[in-house]
Write an enzyme that holds these catalytic residues in place. Structure first.
Site, short mmCIF file in Angstrom:
data_model
loop_
_atom_site.label_atom_id
_atom_site.label_comp_id
_atom_site.label_asym_id
_atom_site.label_seq_id
_atom_site.Cartn_x
_atom_site.Cartn_y
_atom_site.Cartn_z
N ASN A 133 -9.17 -68.51 68.52
CA ASN A 133 -10.23 -68.09 67.59
C ASN A 133 -10.79 -69.24 66.74
O ASN A 133 -11.83 -69.08 66.13
CB ASN A 133 -9.70 -67.00 66.66
CG ASN A 133 -8.41 -67.40 65.96
OD1 ASN A 133 -7.41 -67.69 66.61
ND2 ASN A 133 -8.43 -67.42 64.65
N GLN A 143 -11.12 -62.56 71.06
CA GLN A 143 -12.23 -63.51 71.13
C GLN A 143 -12.77 -63.70 72.55
O GLN A 143 -13.78 -64.38 72.74
CB GLN A 143 -11.81 -64.86 70.57
CG GLN A 143 -11.56 -64.88 69.08
CD GLN A 143 -12.81 -64.62 68.25
OE1 GLN A 143 -13.94 -64.72 68.73
NE2 GLN A 143 -12.60 -64.26 66.99
N SER A 198 -11.06 -55.86 69.83
CA SER A 198 -11.54 -55.37 68.53
C SER A 198 -13.03 -55.10 68.60
O SER A 198 -13.80 -55.93 69.10
CB SER A 198 -11.25 -56.39 67.44
OG SER A 198 -11.73 -55.94 66.19
N THR A 255 -5.07 -39.20 62.72
CA THR A 255 -6.32 -38.55 63.12
C THR A 255 -7.30 -39.58 63.64
O THR A 255 -7.56 -40.60 63.00
CB THR A 255 -6.94 -37.80 61.92
OG1 THR A 255 -6.00 -36.85 61.43
CG2 THR A 255 -8.22 -37.10 62.33
N CYS A 292 -9.14 -64.75 58.72
CA CYS A 292 -7.91 -64.23 58.14
C CYS A 292 -7.13 -65.31 57.39
O CYS A 292 -6.21 -65.01 56.64
CB CYS A 292 -7.03 -63.61 59.22
SG CYS A 292 -7.80 -62.20 60.05
#
Length: 383
Positions: free
Chosen positions: A149, A178, A198, A236, A323
């Site tokens: 990344n 990525q 993601s 959920t 991050c």
């Protein structure tokens, strides 16, 4: 505005946003409810799962929806480590993984697991032979990212998968966050057991992702609850996020076919122009790198200074992983590649999307030259 921070997150497709709003506004029932309204919502999730499975050429039941890349990595690694701990407690990874992998490994080490962290070469690539040498009788999992990344180096996933095919007791997890839509992958041909994706890296919405779990692989759940997602990931379902994720994945695959070469051209242009600037070192390897990431340092300028200077022109780039970008430490990836600490502390990451243009790249280079020249003048006056 020039947005060159797409490895951190991408702008959602308008179609994905529209889908998210429609689903949450109209199909808001709990998909686990037994009434017909809940059944219609459950059907939407099933259709999305089928669409994603078709795009990825996998079985529908191999798609496990999560809240994003971090959870997918945690679920794949911890779920495998806990499920197969009676086989052994040894795991192999690299020194350049995303924090959602490296910190997960640290946590497992505190629980009695042993982790081998493999070195990478100056291009940020791990040697498959080193993976083979690290295998022990108690090895149960290998976890290696597909695309780094920070510098965009592509790992030899096919070769590692072929190696691990001879070790049927060892699972292979790949962080594909990525890579998806930019680097081809065949989960079956590459012998991958677990693969993380993601949504917000492919113009979907934050809060949605998936983990491919090969048929026959069992994971211990790390969330206990209502047994959703085949009792692998309780909670959920985020119906709006899931349906918009499926739409974003389809649109992204179409864009990849149409715009991948344009992205490569922009990256080549940026690399060439950076190479003409004094004091610039490009860390992204010339060969074997993803088309959307370019990492470089400018001698004499801390990355934060350059980023804030560009920020004034609404040009947005980053330092390391989003991050980790608020930490003051130099990039662990660059240090592992043999880059000196001072140069690693000056690293800047440009990351593209299929929506970026050559005109934006030209404007970026012009502003970068302008601002570094101005910073140099300011520094000379202050000496």
């Amino acid at each position: 505005m020039i947005y060159f921070d797409n490895a951190a997150t991408t702008k959602p497709y308008s179609e994905a946003l529209d889908t998210f709003m429609k689903v949450n506004g109209v199909y808001f029932a709990n998909p686990s409810s037994i009434h017909s309204f809940g059944g219609r919502v459950e059907k939407l999730i099933a259709q999305s799962r089928k669409q994603i499975a078709s795009i990825m050429d996998i079985n529908e039941k191999e798609v496990i929806f999560t809240s994003g890349g971090t959870e997918s990595n945690n679920l794949g690694i911890k779920g495998a480590a806990l499920q197969y701990r009676n086989r052994g407690k040894h795991i192999i990874t690299t020194k350049i993984e995303h924090p959602s992998v490296s910190n997960t490994m640290k946590q497992l080490e505190s629980l009695g697991y042993t982790v081998t962290y493999l070195d990478v070469n100056e291009s940020g690539v791990v040697d498959p032979e080193d993976v083979g040498k690290a295998i022990r009788p108690d090895t149960i999992l290998v976890s290696i990212m597909h695309v780094n990344n920070e510098v965009g180096s592509v790992q030899p996933i096919r070769e590692i998968g072929s190696l691990l095919k001879k070790h049927s007791r060892i699972l292979f997890h790949v962080d594909g966050v990525q890579a998806f839509g930019k680097i081809p992958v065949s989960l079956q041909d590459h012998h991958i057991d677990l693969y993380s994706i993601s949504a917000h890296k492919i113009h979907g919405l934050k809060g949605t992702g998936m983990l491919y779990v090969r048929d026959g692989v069992i994971l211990s759940a790390i969330l206990s609850g209502g047994e959703q997602e085949g009792n692998v990931r309780s909670g959920t379902e985020n119906t709006g996020g899931i349906v918009s994720f499926a739409k974003a994945m389809r649109l992204y695959q179409e864009e990849s076919r149409d715009s991948l070469n344009k992205m490569k051209d922009i990256q080549r242009y940026l690399r060439k122009q950076l190479g003409t600037m004094p004091g610039v070192t490009v860390h992204t390897p010339q060969e074997g790198s993803a088309p959307h990431i370019l990492n470089f340092s400018i001698e004499g300028f801390k990355s934060e200074v350059v980023i804030h200077a560009l920020d004034q022109h609404e040009v947005y780039v980053s330092t390391t992983s989003a991050c980790s970008s608020k930490k003051s430490k130099p990039s662990q990836t660059l240090l592992s590649m043999g880059v000196g600490e001072k140069l690693a502390d000056r690293a800047i990451r440009v990351s593209l999307s299929y929506h970026n243009t050559m005109e934006e790249a030209e404007r970026f280079i012009s502003l970068l030259k302008q601002e570094t020249a101005q910073l140099e003048k300011t520094m000379r006056r202050s000496r």
